[in-house]
Design a protein around this motif. Structure first.
Motif, PDB file in Angstrom:
ATOM      1  N   LEU A  13       0.848  -1.182   0.000  1.00  0.00           N
ATOM      2  CA  LEU A  13       0.000   0.000   0.000  1.00  0.00           C
ATOM      3  C   LEU A  13       0.886   1.236   0.000  1.00  0.00           C
ATOM      4  CD1 LEU A  13      -2.385  -1.320   2.766  1.00  0.00           C
ATOM      5  CD2 LEU A  13      -2.847  -1.288   0.317  1.00  0.00           C
ATOM      6  N   ASP A  14       0.679   2.106  -0.955  1.00  0.00           N
ATOM      7  CA  ASP A  14       1.457   3.324  -1.088  1.00  0.00           C
ATOM      8  C   ASP A  14       1.085   4.275   0.049  1.00  0.00           C
ATOM      9  OD1 ASP A  14       2.458   5.825  -1.804  1.00  0.00           O
ATOM     10  OD2 ASP A  14       1.879   5.642  -3.900  1.00  0.00           O
ATOM     11  N   ALA A  15       2.039   4.605   0.879  1.00  0.00           N
ATOM     12  CA  ALA A  15       1.735   5.447   2.042  1.00  0.00           C
ATOM     13  C   ALA A  15       1.244   6.828   1.634  1.00  0.00           C
ATOM     14  CB  ALA A  15       2.944   5.564   2.969  1.00  0.00           C
ATOM     15  N   ASP A  16       1.708   7.369   0.483  1.00  0.00           N
ATOM     16  CA  ASP A  16       1.181   8.654   0.044  1.00  0.00           C
ATOM     17  C   ASP A  16      -0.299   8.543  -0.298  1.00  0.00           C
ATOM     18  OD1 ASP A  16       3.402  10.174   0.470  1.00  0.00           O
ATOM     19  OD2 ASP A  16       3.946  10.415  -1.628  1.00  0.00           O
ATOM     20  N   ALA A  71     -10.283   3.183   0.286  1.00  0.00           N
ATOM     21  CA  ALA A  71     -10.868   2.166  -0.598  1.00  0.00           C
ATOM     22  C   ALA A  71      -9.940   0.947  -0.689  1.00  0.00           C
ATOM     23  CB  ALA A  71     -11.138   2.749  -1.976  1.00  0.00           C
ATOM     24  N   ALA A  72      -8.638   1.181  -0.779  1.00  0.00           N
ATOM     25  CA  ALA A  72      -7.676   0.071  -0.839  1.00  0.00           C
ATOM     26  C   ALA A  72      -7.718  -0.739   0.451  1.00  0.00           C
ATOM     27  CB  ALA A  72      -6.262   0.596  -1.103  1.00  0.00           C
ATOM     28  N   LEU A  73      -7.781  -0.054   1.583  1.00  0.00           N
ATOM     29  CA  LEU A  73      -7.852  -0.760   2.871  1.00  0.00           C
ATOM     30  C   LEU A  73      -9.173  -1.513   3.025  1.00  0.00           C
ATOM     31  CD1 LEU A  73      -6.245   1.714   5.420  1.00  0.00           C
ATOM     32  CD2 LEU A  73      -5.368  -0.496   4.662  1.00  0.00           C
ATOM     33  N   ASP A  74     -10.255  -0.910   2.560  1.00  0.00           N
ATOM     34  CA  ASP A  74     -11.551  -1.589   2.634  1.00  0.00           C
ATOM     35  C   ASP A  74     -11.515  -2.881   1.826  1.00  0.00           C
ATOM     36  OD1 ASP A  74     -12.603   0.379   4.274  1.00  0.00           O
ATOM     37  OD2 ASP A  74     -13.673   1.407   2.649  1.00  0.00           O
ATOM     38  N   GLY A  75     -10.938  -2.823   0.633  1.00  0.00           N
ATOM     39  CA  GLY A  75     -10.840  -4.012  -0.207  1.00  0.00           C
ATOM     40  C   GLY A  75      -9.988  -5.092   0.433  1.00  0.00           C
ATOM     41  N   LEU A  76      -8.869  -4.683   1.015  1.00  0.00           N
ATOM     42  CA  LEU A  76      -7.990  -5.641   1.678  1.00  0.00           C
ATOM     43  C   LEU A  76      -8.678  -6.252   2.898  1.00  0.00           C
ATOM     44  CD1 LEU A  76      -5.260  -7.048   1.909  1.00  0.00           C
ATOM     45  CD2 LEU A  76      -4.439  -5.044   3.179  1.00  0.00           C
ATOM     46  N   ALA A  77      -9.352  -5.427   3.689  1.00  0.00           N
ATOM     47  CA  ALA A  77     -10.053  -5.933   4.877  1.00  0.00           C
ATOM     48  C   ALA A  77     -11.131  -6.931   4.472  1.00  0.00           C
ATOM     49  CB  ALA A  77     -10.667  -4.782   5.669  1.00  0.00           C
ATOM     50  N   ALA A  78     -11.871  -6.640   3.413  1.00  0.00           N
ATOM     51  CA  ALA A  78     -12.907  -7.561   2.950  1.00  0.00           C
ATOM     52  C   ALA A  78     -12.290  -8.876   2.493  1.00  0.00           C
ATOM     53  CB  ALA A  78     -13.705  -6.916   1.814  1.00  0.00           C
ATOM     54  N   LEU A 121      -7.726  -2.613   9.939  1.00  0.00           N
ATOM     55  CA  LEU A 121      -8.098  -3.969   9.525  1.00  0.00           C
ATOM     56  C   LEU A 121      -8.880  -4.683  10.622  1.00  0.00           C
ATOM     57  CD1 LEU A 121      -4.841  -5.068   7.661  1.00  0.00           C
ATOM     58  CD2 LEU A 121      -7.026  -4.351   6.641  1.00  0.00           C
ATOM     59  N   VAL A 122      -8.459  -4.521  11.876  1.00  0.00           N
ATOM     60  CA  VAL A 122      -9.159  -5.145  13.000  1.00  0.00           C
ATOM     61  C   VAL A 122     -10.579  -4.576  13.102  1.00  0.00           C
ATOM     62  CG1 VAL A 122      -9.221  -5.352  15.524  1.00  0.00           C
ATOM     63  CG2 VAL A 122      -7.089  -5.770  14.277  1.00  0.00           C
ATOM     64  N   GLU A 123     -10.715  -3.261  12.984  1.00  0.00           N
ATOM     65  CA  GLU A 123     -12.038  -2.633  13.052  1.00  0.00           C
ATOM     66  C   GLU A 123     -12.954  -3.115  11.934  1.00  0.00           C
ATOM     67  OE1 GLU A 123     -11.635   1.609  13.081  1.00  0.00           O
ATOM     68  OE2 GLU A 123     -10.434   1.581  14.911  1.00  0.00           O
ATOM     69  N   HIS A 124     -12.354  -3.597  10.857  1.00  0.00           N
ATOM     70  CA  HIS A 124     -13.149  -4.035   9.705  1.00  0.00           C
ATOM     71  C   HIS A 124     -13.184  -5.557   9.568  1.00  0.00           C
ATOM     72  CE1 HIS A 124     -12.856   0.220   8.886  1.00  0.00           C
ATOM     73  NE2 HIS A 124     -13.932   0.048   8.155  1.00  0.00           N
ATOM     74  N   GLY A 125     -13.046  -6.265  10.689  1.00  0.00           N
ATOM     75  CA  GLY A 125     -13.341  -7.674  10.717  1.00  0.00           C
ATOM     76  C   GLY A 125     -12.192  -8.656  10.662  1.00  0.00           C
ATOM     77  N   VAL A 126     -10.966  -8.186  10.593  1.00  0.00           N
ATOM     78  CA  VAL A 126      -9.834  -9.106  10.563  1.00  0.00           C
ATOM     79  C   VAL A 126      -9.465  -9.442  12.016  1.00  0.00           C
ATOM     80  CG1 VAL A 126      -7.465  -9.465   9.777  1.00  0.00           C
ATOM     81  CG2 VAL A 126      -9.036  -8.093   8.396  1.00  0.00           C
ATOM     82  N   ALA A 127      -9.241 -10.709  12.288  1.00  0.00           N
ATOM     83  CA  ALA A 127      -8.972 -11.170  13.656  1.00  0.00           C
ATOM     84  C   ALA A 127      -7.707 -10.513  14.226  1.00  0.00           C
ATOM     85  CB  ALA A 127      -8.813 -12.684  13.672  1.00  0.00           C
ATOM     86  N   ALA A 128      -7.866  -9.817  15.340  1.00  0.00           N
ATOM     87  CA  ALA A 128      -6.757  -9.084  15.959  1.00  0.00           C
ATOM     88  C   ALA A 128      -5.611  -9.996  16.364  1.00  0.00           C
ATOM     89  CB  ALA A 128      -7.254  -8.303  17.175  1.00  0.00           C
ATOM     90  N   ASP A 129      -5.926 -11.221  16.764  1.00  0.00           N
ATOM     91  CA  ASP A 129      -4.865 -12.116  17.223  1.00  0.00           C
ATOM     92  C   ASP A 129      -4.041 -12.691  16.075  1.00  0.00           C
ATOM     93  OD1 ASP A 129      -6.863 -13.777  16.213  1.00  0.00           O
ATOM     94  OD2 ASP A 129      -6.632 -15.279  17.798  1.00  0.00           O
ATOM     95  N   ARG A 130      -4.377 -12.333  14.847  1.00  0.00           N
ATOM     96  CA  ARG A 130      -3.631 -12.806  13.677  1.00  0.00           C
ATOM     97  C   ARG A 130      -2.764 -11.722  13.052  1.00  0.00           C
ATOM     98  NH1 ARG A 130      -3.378 -17.826  14.534  1.00  0.00           N
ATOM     99  NH2 ARG A 130      -5.359 -18.852  14.717  1.00  0.00           N
ATOM    100  N   ILE A 131      -2.840 -10.497  13.582  1.00  0.00           N
ATOM    101  CA  ILE A 131      -2.149  -9.372  12.944  1.00  0.00           C
ATOM    102  C   ILE A 131      -1.049  -8.817  13.832  1.00  0.00           C
ATOM    103  CG2 ILE A 131      -2.410  -7.105  11.880  1.00  0.00           C
ATOM    104  CD1 ILE A 131      -5.303  -7.653  11.434  1.00  0.00           C
ATOM    105  N   THR A 132       0.129  -8.642  13.252  1.00  0.00           N
ATOM    106  CA  THR A 132       1.220  -7.941  13.926  1.00  0.00           C
ATOM    107  C   THR A 132       1.484  -6.640  13.172  1.00  0.00           C
ATOM    108  OG1 THR A 132       2.971  -8.950  12.598  1.00  0.00           O
ATOM    109  CG2 THR A 132       2.308 -10.114  14.598  1.00  0.00           C
ATOM    110  N   ALA A 133       2.074  -5.666  13.836  1.00  0.00           N
ATOM    111  CA  ALA A 133       2.433  -4.393  13.209  1.00  0.00           C
ATOM    112  C   ALA A 133       3.828  -4.013  13.657  1.00  0.00           C
ATOM    113  CB  ALA A 133       1.430  -3.305  13.585  1.00  0.00           C
TER     114      ALA A 133
END
Length: 140
Positions: free
Chosen positions: A20-23, A42-49, A90-102
């Protein structure tokens, strides 16, 4: 002679990397969800879905990057805040929090060098370095 059966479809990928392009996600020097552009949202929404409705996830690594403008410690903090903002989205849009690191990587993995540009031209040239990568591995 009977016709040969068509080959089976290839198996779904077991992993992928979304860059994902940060700009497109954040304004220059910014790192909060409120700073995300409509195209970035929109890119994040698509990825979250894709992640919340697709195959079971093993792990999702969100990796923030920055350009070299500023000091290394500040760039590391900025890249970490960007990664955490994308993870939270991503967590707010349904991705399991225990599966994501940052994690933030600062400016240590550039994809553009830009040795002669200055000022606004340098900011524009270094844009590819300001990115967030999402590395996804599906469960077996």
């Amino acid at each position: 002679m009977p016709e040969a059966a068509p080959p089976p479809p290839p198996p779904p990928p077991s992993a992928f990397v979304e860059q994902l392009d940060a700009d497109g996600l954040f304004a220059f020097g910014k790192a909060t969800i409120g700073d995300i552009s409509p195209a970035g949202r929109a890119a994040l929404d698509g990825l979250a879905a894709q992640l919340s409705s697709g195959p079971a996830l093993d792990v999702v690594h969100v990796i923030g990057h920055s350009d070299r403008i500023g000091n290394p410690q500040g760039n590391l903090r900025l890249s970490t805040r960007r990664a955490e903002a994308v993870r939270g989205y991503l967590v707010e849009h349904g991705v399991a929090a225990d599966r994501i690191t940052a994690v933030g990587r600062g400016d240590v993995e550039p994809v553009a060098e830009c040795k002669t540009e200055r000022g606004q031209a340098l900011i524009a040239c270094l844009a590819p370095n300001r990115r967030v990568e999402v590395r996804v591995r599906f469960a077996d």
